[in-house]
Scaffold this motif. Structure first.
Motif, PDB file in Angstrom:
ATOM      1  N   GLU A 127      -5.081  15.809  -7.376  1.00 51.93           N
ATOM      2  CA  GLU A 127      -4.150  16.166  -6.309  1.00 51.93           C
ATOM      3  C   GLU A 127      -3.572  14.924  -5.643  1.00 51.93           C
ATOM      4  OE1 GLU A 127      -5.940  18.728  -3.414  1.00 51.93           O
ATOM      5  OE2 GLU A 127      -6.829  20.010  -4.932  1.00 51.93           O
ATOM      6  N   ARG A 128      -2.334  15.036  -5.150  1.00 53.93           N
ATOM      7  CA  ARG A 128      -1.699  13.968  -4.369  1.00 53.93           C
ATOM      8  C   ARG A 128      -2.174  14.109  -2.925  1.00 53.93           C
ATOM      9  NH1 ARG A 128       2.619  10.607  -5.087  1.00 53.93           N
ATOM     10  NH2 ARG A 128       3.066  11.643  -7.048  1.00 53.93           N
ATOM     11  N   LYS A 129      -2.664  13.011  -2.339  1.00 59.07           N
ATOM     12  CA  LYS A 129      -3.192  13.035  -0.977  1.00 59.07           C
ATOM     13  C   LYS A 129      -2.560  11.926  -0.152  1.00 59.07           C
ATOM     14  CE  LYS A 129      -7.634  15.059  -2.005  1.00 59.07           C
ATOM     15  NZ  LYS A 129      -9.033  15.074  -1.651  1.00 59.07           N
ATOM     16  N   ASP A 130      -2.488  12.141   1.166  1.00 59.62           N
ATOM     17  CA  ASP A 130      -2.014  11.105   2.076  1.00 59.62           C
ATOM     18  C   ASP A 130      -3.059  10.016   2.204  1.00 59.62           C
ATOM     19  OD1 ASP A 130       0.362  12.419   2.625  1.00 59.62           O
ATOM     20  OD2 ASP A 130      -0.472  13.500   4.325  1.00 59.62           O
ATOM     21  N   ASN A 131      -2.615   8.774   2.297  1.00 52.88           N
ATOM     22  CA  ASN A 131      -3.519   7.636   2.436  1.00 52.88           C
ATOM     23  C   ASN A 131      -4.104   7.631   3.855  1.00 52.88           C
ATOM     24  OD1 ASN A 131      -4.765   5.150   2.576  1.00 52.88           O
ATOM     25  ND2 ASN A 131      -3.239   4.185   1.278  1.00 52.88           N
ATOM     26  N   PRO A 132      -5.426   7.771   4.007  1.00 51.50           N
ATOM     27  CA  PRO A 132      -6.027   7.855   5.345  1.00 51.50           C
ATOM     28  C   PRO A 132      -6.019   6.528   6.107  1.00 51.50           C
ATOM     29  CG  PRO A 132      -7.731   7.831   3.674  1.00 51.50           C
ATOM     30  CD  PRO A 132      -6.416   7.919   2.957  1.00 51.50           C
ATOM     31  N   MET A 189       0.847  -1.150   0.000  1.00 49.77           N
ATOM     32  CA  MET A 189       0.000   0.000   0.000  1.00 49.77           C
ATOM     33  C   MET A 189       0.905   1.230   0.000  1.00 49.77           C
ATOM     34  SD  MET A 189      -2.847   1.177   2.769  1.00 49.77           S
ATOM     35  CE  MET A 189      -3.917  -0.159   2.374  1.00 49.77           C
ATOM     36  N   PHE A 190       0.557   2.195  -0.820  1.00 56.10           N
ATOM     37  CA  PHE A 190       1.357   3.406  -0.921  1.00 56.10           C
ATOM     38  C   PHE A 190       0.952   4.421   0.146  1.00 56.10           C
ATOM     39  CE2 PHE A 190       1.622   1.649  -5.213  1.00 56.10           C
ATOM     40  CZ  PHE A 190       2.992   1.644  -5.363  1.00 56.10           C
ATOM     41  N   TYR A 191       1.927   5.244   0.567  1.00 52.35           N
ATOM     42  CA  TYR A 191       1.682   6.284   1.566  1.00 52.35           C
ATOM     43  C   TYR A 191       0.783   7.393   1.021  1.00 52.35           C
ATOM     44  CZ  TYR A 191       5.384   4.461   4.576  1.00 52.35           C
ATOM     45  OH  TYR A 191       6.138   3.677   5.390  1.00 52.35           O
ATOM     46  N   THR A 192       0.912   7.667  -0.286  1.00 49.44           N
ATOM     47  CA  THR A 192       0.103   8.711  -0.917  1.00 49.44           C
ATOM     48  C   THR A 192      -0.566   8.141  -2.165  1.00 49.44           C
ATOM     49  OG1 THR A 192       1.955   9.506  -2.233  1.00 49.44           O
ATOM     50  CG2 THR A 192       1.609  10.570  -0.094  1.00 49.44           C
ATOM     51  N   TYR A 193      -1.561   8.856  -2.644  1.00 51.85           N
ATOM     52  CA  TYR A 193      -2.255   8.458  -3.870  1.00 51.85           C
ATOM     53  C   TYR A 193      -2.693   9.716  -4.608  1.00 51.85           C
ATOM     54  CZ  TYR A 193      -6.656   9.547  -1.501  1.00 51.85           C
ATOM     55  OH  TYR A 193      -7.665  10.195  -0.843  1.00 51.85           O
ATOM     56  N   ILE A 194      -3.028   9.564  -5.888  1.00 51.43           N
ATOM     57  CA  ILE A 194      -3.528  10.662  -6.705  1.00 51.43           C
ATOM     58  C   ILE A 194      -5.047  10.579  -6.746  1.00 51.43           C
ATOM     59  CG2 ILE A 194      -3.529  11.749  -8.984  1.00 51.43           C
ATOM     60  CD1 ILE A 194      -0.804  11.864  -7.712  1.00 51.43           C
ATOM     61  N   ASP A 195      -5.718  11.623  -6.290  1.00 44.50           N
ATOM     62  CA  ASP A 195      -7.180  11.687  -6.336  1.00 44.50           C
ATOM     63  C   ASP A 195      -7.599  11.822  -7.799  1.00 44.50           C
ATOM     64  OD1 ASP A 195      -9.890  12.323  -6.236  1.00 44.50           O
ATOM     65  OD2 ASP A 195      -9.679  13.522  -4.431  1.00 44.50           O
TER      66      ASP A 195
END
Length: 57
Positions: A12-17, A1-7
């Motif tokens: 936008e690049r967002k942190d994985n909740p 699982m990646f720490y961030t993802y692209i919405d």
């Protein structure tokens, strides 16, 4: 699982909740090929590049 993802909506690049919620001995439910499975996280291994975490259930 990646720490961030692209919405996909905003681009936008967002942190994985979910990143902070998935810890050792946490129970997770997974739907795979139409069937639900109950899994328990046994190990969390961070990638050396700091971009992803691998979970062993």
């Amino acid at each position: 699982m990646f720490y961030t993802y692209i919405d996909t909506i905003t681009g936008e690049r967002k942190d994985n909740p979910f990143q902070n919620l998935l810890v050792n001995e946490r129970k997770v439910k997974v739907k795979w090929k139409g069937k639900w499975y109950d899994l328990v996280i046994k190990n969390c291994q961070e990638d050396s590049s700091g971009k992803s975490v691998t979970y062993t259930c």
